[in-house]
Structure formats: C-alpha cells, structure tokens
Design a protein around this motif. Structure first.
Motif, PDB file in Angstrom:
ATOM      1  N   ALA A 164     -34.037  17.993   7.436  1.00  0.00           N
ATOM      2  CA  ALA A 164     -35.373  18.573   7.615  1.00  0.00           C
ATOM      3  C   ALA A 164     -35.254  19.988   8.157  1.00  0.00           C
ATOM      4  N   THR A 165     -36.297  20.768   7.941  1.00  0.00           N
ATOM      5  CA  THR A 165     -36.343  22.124   8.501  1.00  0.00           C
ATOM      6  C   THR A 165     -37.434  22.151   9.583  1.00  0.00           C
ATOM      7  N   GLY A 166     -37.783  23.337  10.034  1.00  0.00           N
ATOM      8  CA  GLY A 166     -38.825  23.459  11.065  1.00  0.00           C
ATOM      9  C   GLY A 166     -38.200  23.847  12.391  1.00  0.00           C
ATOM     10  N   ARG A 167     -39.045  24.359  13.268  1.00  0.00           N
ATOM     11  CA  ARG A 167     -38.539  24.847  14.566  1.00  0.00           C
ATOM     12  C   ARG A 167     -37.961  23.727  15.425  1.00  0.00           C
ATOM     13  N   THR A 168     -38.570  22.539  15.329  1.00  0.00           N
ATOM     14  CA  THR A 168     -38.092  21.415  16.149  1.00  0.00           C
ATOM     15  C   THR A 168     -36.626  21.103  15.853  1.00  0.00           C
ATOM     16  N   MET A 169     -36.241  21.263  14.599  1.00  0.00           N
ATOM     17  CA  MET A 169     -34.882  20.886  14.177  1.00  0.00           C
ATOM     18  C   MET A 169     -33.818  21.892  14.577  1.00  0.00           C
ATOM     19  N   ASN A 223     -32.136  17.947   1.186  1.00  0.00           N
ATOM     20  CA  ASN A 223     -33.229  18.388   2.050  1.00  0.00           C
ATOM     21  C   ASN A 223     -34.563  17.842   1.583  1.00  0.00           C
ATOM     22  N   LEU A 224     -35.476  17.755   2.524  1.00  0.00           N
ATOM     23  CA  LEU A 224     -36.791  17.191   2.208  1.00  0.00           C
ATOM     24  C   LEU A 224     -37.587  18.031   1.218  1.00  0.00           C
ATOM     25  N   ASP A 225     -37.520  19.367   1.389  1.00  0.00           N
ATOM     26  CA  ASP A 225     -38.503  20.172   0.656  1.00  0.00           C
ATOM     27  C   ASP A 225     -38.068  21.625   0.490  1.00  0.00           C
ATOM     28  N   GLU A 226     -38.819  22.338  -0.335  1.00  0.00           N
ATOM     29  CA  GLU A 226     -38.579  23.777  -0.539  1.00  0.00           C
ATOM     30  C   GLU A 226     -39.869  24.422  -1.073  1.00  0.00           C
ATOM     31  N   SER A 285     -36.585  31.005   2.587  1.00  0.00           N
ATOM     32  CA  SER A 285     -36.444  29.725   1.881  1.00  0.00           C
ATOM     33  C   SER A 285     -35.803  28.696   2.806  1.00  0.00           C
ATOM     34  N   TYR A 286     -36.039  27.433   2.483  1.00  0.00           N
ATOM     35  CA  TYR A 286     -35.416  26.386   3.284  1.00  0.00           C
ATOM     36  C   TYR A 286     -33.917  26.302   3.013  1.00  0.00           C
ATOM     37  N   ARG A 287     -33.479  26.732   1.836  1.00  0.00           N
ATOM     38  CA  ARG A 287     -32.027  26.812   1.575  1.00  0.00           C
ATOM     39  C   ARG A 287     -31.404  27.804   2.564  1.00  0.00           C
ATOM     40  N   LEU A 295     -36.323  13.790  10.228  1.00  0.00           N
ATOM     41  CA  LEU A 295     -37.701  14.181   9.923  1.00  0.00           C
ATOM     42  C   LEU A 295     -38.333  14.907  11.106  1.00  0.00           C
ATOM     43  N   GLY A 296     -39.197  15.862  10.789  1.00  0.00           N
ATOM     44  CA  GLY A 296     -40.107  16.423  11.785  1.00  0.00           C
ATOM     45  C   GLY A 296     -41.498  15.950  11.396  1.00  0.00           C
ATOM     46  N   ILE A 297     -42.501  16.454  12.071  1.00  0.00           N
ATOM     47  CA  ILE A 297     -43.879  16.109  11.701  1.00  0.00           C
ATOM     48  C   ILE A 297     -44.729  17.374  11.782  1.00  0.00           C
ATOM     49  N   GLY A 298     -45.575  17.563  10.778  1.00  0.00           N
ATOM     50  CA  GLY A 298     -46.478  18.718  10.771  1.00  0.00           C
ATOM     51  C   GLY A 298     -47.695  18.427  11.640  1.00  0.00           C
ATOM     52  N   MET A 299     -48.432  19.477  11.967  1.00  0.00           N
ATOM     53  CA  MET A 299     -49.617  19.318  12.820  1.00  0.00           C
ATOM     54  C   MET A 299     -50.681  18.449  12.157  1.00  0.00           C
ATOM     55  N   GLY A 323     -49.853  15.813  10.390  1.00  0.00           N
ATOM     56  CA  GLY A 323     -49.225  14.514  10.170  1.00  0.00           C
ATOM     57  C   GLY A 323     -48.327  14.461   8.955  1.00  0.00           C
ATOM     58  N   HIS A 324     -48.035  15.629   8.354  1.00  0.00           N
ATOM     59  CA  HIS A 324     -47.177  15.560   7.170  1.00  0.00           C
ATOM     60  C   HIS A 324     -45.719  15.284   7.524  1.00  0.00           C
ATOM     61  N   ILE A 325     -45.044  14.579   6.610  1.00  0.00           N
ATOM     62  CA  ILE A 325     -43.584  14.445   6.655  1.00  0.00           C
ATOM     63  C   ILE A 325     -43.103  15.091   5.357  1.00  0.00           C
ATOM     64  N   GLY A 326     -42.005  15.880   5.452  1.00  0.00           N
ATOM     65  CA  GLY A 326     -41.681  16.751   4.328  1.00  0.00           C
ATOM     66  C   GLY A 326     -42.892  17.665   4.173  1.00  0.00           C
ATOM     67  N   PHE A 327     -43.339  17.824   2.940  1.00  0.00           N
ATOM     68  CA  PHE A 327     -44.609  18.542   2.729  1.00  0.00           C
ATOM     69  C   PHE A 327     -45.633  17.587   2.121  1.00  0.00           C
ATOM     70  N   ASN A 328     -45.580  16.324   2.529  1.00  0.00           N
ATOM     71  CA  ASN A 328     -46.565  15.356   2.044  1.00  0.00           C
ATOM     72  C   ASN A 328     -47.856  15.539   2.824  1.00  0.00           C
ATOM     73  N   VAL A 372     -50.031  27.327  10.278  1.00  0.00           N
ATOM     74  CA  VAL A 372     -48.865  27.205  11.167  1.00  0.00           C
ATOM     75  C   VAL A 372     -47.649  27.915  10.574  1.00  0.00           C
ATOM     76  N   ASN A 373     -47.372  27.660   9.291  1.00  0.00           N
ATOM     77  CA  ASN A 373     -46.117  28.142   8.716  1.00  0.00           C
ATOM     78  C   ASN A 373     -46.130  29.617   8.314  1.00  0.00           C
ATOM     79  N   GLU A 374     -47.309  30.184   8.060  1.00  0.00           N
ATOM     80  CA  GLU A 374     -47.333  31.591   7.626  1.00  0.00           C
ATOM     81  C   GLU A 374     -46.850  32.520   8.742  1.00  0.00           C
ATOM     82  N   SER A 380     -48.311  20.016  21.717  1.00  0.00           N
ATOM     83  CA  SER A 380     -49.128  20.240  20.516  1.00  0.00           C
ATOM     84  C   SER A 380     -48.989  19.086  19.514  1.00  0.00           C
ATOM     85  N   LYS A 381     -47.902  18.309  19.635  1.00  0.00           N
ATOM     86  CA  LYS A 381     -47.701  17.193  18.690  1.00  0.00           C
ATOM     87  C   LYS A 381     -48.225  15.858  19.253  1.00  0.00           C
ATOM     88  N   ALA A 382     -48.703  15.849  20.489  1.00  0.00           N
ATOM     89  CA  ALA A 382     -49.067  14.582  21.142  1.00  0.00           C
ATOM     90  C   ALA A 382     -50.143  13.805  20.375  1.00  0.00           C
TER      91      ALA A 382
HETATM   92  C1  GLP Z   1     -42.608  22.109   7.850  1.00  0.00           C
HETATM   93  C2  GLP Z   1     -41.682  21.189   7.095  1.00  0.00           C
HETATM   94  C3  GLP Z   1     -41.647  19.803   7.692  1.00  0.00           C
HETATM   95  C4  GLP Z   1     -41.514  19.899   9.196  1.00  0.00           C
HETATM   96  C5  GLP Z   1     -42.703  20.596   9.771  1.00  0.00           C
HETATM   97  C6  GLP Z   1     -42.702  20.676  11.288  1.00  0.00           C
HETATM   98  O1  GLP Z   1     -43.886  22.183   7.354  1.00  0.00           O
HETATM   99  N1  GLP Z   1     -42.016  21.058   5.710  1.00  0.00           N
HETATM  100  O2  GLP Z   1     -40.594  19.055   7.128  1.00  0.00           O
HETATM  101  O3  GLP Z   1     -41.417  18.604   9.741  1.00  0.00           O
HETATM  102  O4  GLP Z   1     -42.716  21.896   9.231  1.00  0.00           O
HETATM  103  O5  GLP Z   1     -42.217  21.892  11.725  1.00  0.00           O
HETATM  104  P1  GLP Z   1     -42.006  22.317  13.207  1.00  0.00           P
HETATM  105  O6  GLP Z   1     -40.811  21.592  13.673  1.00  0.00           O
HETATM  106  O7  GLP Z   1     -41.784  23.787  13.135  1.00  0.00           O
HETATM  107  O8  GLP Z   1     -43.225  21.942  13.959  1.00  0.00           O
END
Ligand code: GLP
Length: 261
Positions: free
Chosen positions: A35-40, A65-68, A79-81, A131-135, A137-142, A164-166, A201-203
C-alpha cells in the motif's frame, strides 16, 4: 478481525513491520500486497531498518501494489510506482522485476485491469496484504459504493479523496481523477490482510469500518468478512471504538501475540 491498539503511530508501525518480517521469514517466496500513503512511509522505514540489520530478506519475495493513478508514467514522481521505489524497492534487496504496480499509462485500461488480476492469480495469490484507509473508508482506491465483489478495476475518485490527495501534488490540478485499483474482492481474497491507521483524523472512519454495519459506502467495512484480517491502530485512531477493552483483552491474553506485546 483482530484489533491491536498501540500507544502511538511509531509503535503501531513497528508492529506492522514485525508482522511483515515474520511472514517473509516463514515463507521467503512470499507474495506481498503493498500500500502507499503517508501512514505507510514509517512502516517502510522500519522494514528498511530491519533489512539493514539482516532481519528481512526480500530476495525471493514478489509484490503487487494496490493501486496506481491513471495517466501517470511510472517515472512520474507522483506515481505510486515512484513512491514504492523511493520508500521501499530501492532500499531493500527485492528483485524489481518481481514487483508489480498497475500500469497507469496503459492504452487499454480494461485490459490492464484484467491483466493485473490474472497476474495476481497466476502468482498463487497474495499471502500478506498491507492496507491503509482513506478518510472516506476506501481501501486501495475502492471509493464509496464500490461493489464488495469487485475485482481490479478503474475508479473515478470522489471529492473527499481528491481533497486529501491533491495536497501531495505540486499543483492540485496535476492529480489524476481516475485510478486503477485492486477490487474489494481482490483484497478479500488475500490470505492475510493487515490494515494500519493512525491519528485522530482516522478515528471516526475506523469506528465505522470496524464496528459499524458492512456497507458499500465504507469499503473498508468489507474487511469484516476477511478470514484473517488484523487492524493495527494507535490510541488516537482507536479513540471511538466501543469494544476497546475486549480487543485489549484478546491481545493481552492470546499466545499468538505474546512476542508482540
Ligand atoms: C490513498 C491510497 C490508499 C491509502 C490511503 C490513505 O488514497 N490509495 O491505499 O490507504 O491513501 O492514505 P494516508 O495513509 O496518506 O492517509
């Protein structure tokens, strides 16, 4: 689902890194889901430290990897790569030809999604998925409303994710609005899944995903159906959980977790 709560982000990330090390030790040719993201970022830092100390050997491992983002070259620094090269692949002894990230520049996106899902299956499946989690509730980019039976597919990102991501792009307009992601079912098919969430923020979204009803509007809640899923949190992200005492009781009394306490 097992819920493990550590005092801060650093110790939560350390536990995830140790779980990863243990999985690779038990099966050197492990297929990792990443997974990517700041938490990782902190998890990868700890994995790299363990690798330098001779505690993790990636020489036989492979990864998916989960996504790109769609429309970014693998060489694009956003890029996530590029993220994976920077935070992990360039710092450990993994064979890069055995690392897989969806191709965001594929001409035929549908064909790329199918190729990716087929490649996961051909590898024998993902043994250990981070896995991380988006604000939202997404996993990957679901994103919300993704089907629980979805396989790797292209998704249009929703407003919450874009907001969040921009911020991670030099200019917000540069952030692609679409991505290829493993589907919810692809993630449910992994043999073990470990989700890490830290910070206040994830609570709220963690409480919904873990203790709320399963619903497509919070795709992380699908993990309640995963046969072997571990949710690792810091105190701040665990703040809104109602059954906290029970989770601590399990962690503190089970033999499986003795070495991690
Ligand atoms: C992105 C990724 C997710 C990740 C999420 C959380 O959107 N696609 O896989 O879990 O961000 O990111 P962060 O750890 O920066 O909160």
């Amino acid at each position: 689902m097992e819920i493990i709560i550590r005092k801060d982000a650093d110790s939560a990330a350390y536990l995830v890194a140790k779980l990863t090390a243990k999985a690779i030790k038990a099966k050197p040719a492990l297929t990792l889901g990443l997974a990517t993201g700041r938490t990782m970022e902190i998890v990868y830092d700890k994995i790299v430290e363990m690798h330098k100390a001779g505690k993790i050997d990636f020489s036989k491992a492979s990864s998916f990897n989960l996504d790109e983002y769609i429309g970014l070259e693998p060489t694009d620094e956003n890029s996530y790569r590029a993220y994976m090269n920077k935070f992990l692949f360039d710092r450990v002894n993994i064979d890069k030809s055995k690392t897989n990230v969806p191709l965001g520049m594929a001409k035929d996106v549908q064909a790329e999604c199918k190729r990716y899902e087929d490649a996961i299956n051909a590898s024998g499946g993902i043994d250990f998925q981070l896995l991380g989690i988006g604000m939202n509730g997404h996993i990957g980019f679901n994103e919300p409303m993704s089907s629980f039976s979805s396989l790797t597919s292209a998704k249009l990102l929703n407003e919450a994710t874009i907001k969040v991501n921009e911020k991670l792009f030099p200019n917000p307009e540069m952030m692609p609005r679409r991505a290829i992601t493993m589907g919810v079912k692809t993630i449910l098919n992994t043999k073990r899944a470990v989700l890490l969430a830290t910070g206040e923020s994830k609570a709220e979204i963690i409480a919904q995903a873990v203790e709320g009803p399963m619903r497509a509007s919070c795709t992380a809640s699908a993990l309640q159906m995963h046969p072997d899923c571990i949710i690792v949190l810091d105190e701040a992200a665990a703040k809104n959980l109602k059954m906290r005492d029970y989770y601590d009781f399990i962690f503190n009394s089970s033999d499986e977790w003795a070495e991690f306490r």
